[in-house]
Motif scaffolding. Sequence first.
Motif, PDB file in Angstrom:
ATOM      1  N   GLN A 200       1.562 -25.807 -10.383  1.00 54.81           N
ATOM      2  CA  GLN A 200       2.561 -26.574 -11.118  1.00 54.81           C
ATOM      3  C   GLN A 200       3.872 -25.796 -11.233  1.00 54.81           C
ATOM      4  N   GLN A 201       3.790 -24.488 -11.486  1.00 59.26           N
ATOM      5  CA  GLN A 201       4.996 -23.651 -11.538  1.00 59.26           C
ATOM      6  C   GLN A 201       5.740 -23.692 -10.208  1.00 59.26           C
TER       7      GLN A 201
ATOM      8  N   GLU B  97       7.375 -27.228  -9.819  1.00 58.47           N
ATOM      9  CA  GLU B  97       8.518 -27.427 -10.706  1.00 58.47           C
ATOM     10  C   GLU B  97       9.679 -26.492 -10.365  1.00 58.47           C
ATOM     11  N   GLY B  98       9.372 -25.244 -10.076  1.00 63.76           N
ATOM     12  CA  GLY B  98      10.432 -24.267  -9.819  1.00 63.76           C
ATOM     13  C   GLY B  98      10.981 -24.329  -8.415  1.00 63.76           C
TER      14      GLY B  98
ATOM     15  N   TYR C  99       3.874 -16.775  -4.431  1.00 68.34           N
ATOM     16  CA  TYR C  99       2.961 -17.912  -4.538  1.00 68.34           C
ATOM     17  C   TYR C  99       2.369 -18.107  -3.156  1.00 68.34           C
TER      18      TYR C  99
ATOM     19  N   ARG D 217       9.140 -15.951  -5.607  1.00 66.95           N
ATOM     20  CA  ARG D 217       9.955 -16.238  -6.788  1.00 66.95           C
ATOM     21  C   ARG D 217      10.696 -14.961  -7.134  1.00 66.95           C
TER      22      ARG D 217
ATOM     23  N   ASN E 259      -0.384 -22.194 -11.620  1.00 70.10           N
ATOM     24  CA  ASN E 259       0.492 -21.615 -10.601  1.00 70.10           C
ATOM     25  C   ASN E 259       1.031 -22.690  -9.666  1.00 70.10           C
TER      26      ASN E 259
END
Length: 121
Positions: A79-80, A83-84, A44, A94, A77
């Motif tokens: 938001q991922q 959250e992650g 990311y 990731r 992306n």
Amino acid sequence: MAIIRWVLGRIILLLNFIFSPSGTKRSAEEQQKLDEKTQNLALYQFEACPFCVKVRRSIKRNSLNIQLKDAKNNPANRQQLLEGGGAVKVPCLRIENQGEVTWMYESNDIIQYLEQDIINA
């Protein structure tokens, strides 16, 4: 301040383009093994972030096939990542390993992980 950041970002991208590293040459078999190791990795990143550029250069220099996810312009992306990983902070790698997901921040840590645990493992 936004204009200065934009101009500096473009200069970073231009210099990265001009002085782009060449990838490591490997046999097809060795490259396929590395591709299998990296298939569950995603970076990311923001395009013009200097720390993201540093990680992308390492990825290119080592000929790694890692999915790049734009966390600045792509809301899904972003938001991922939030959250992650828990924060919209880039670069963030990731790592999915046997169904367990780990989020790694800090460019030096990411590069060290890729070189020690992926390439030289």
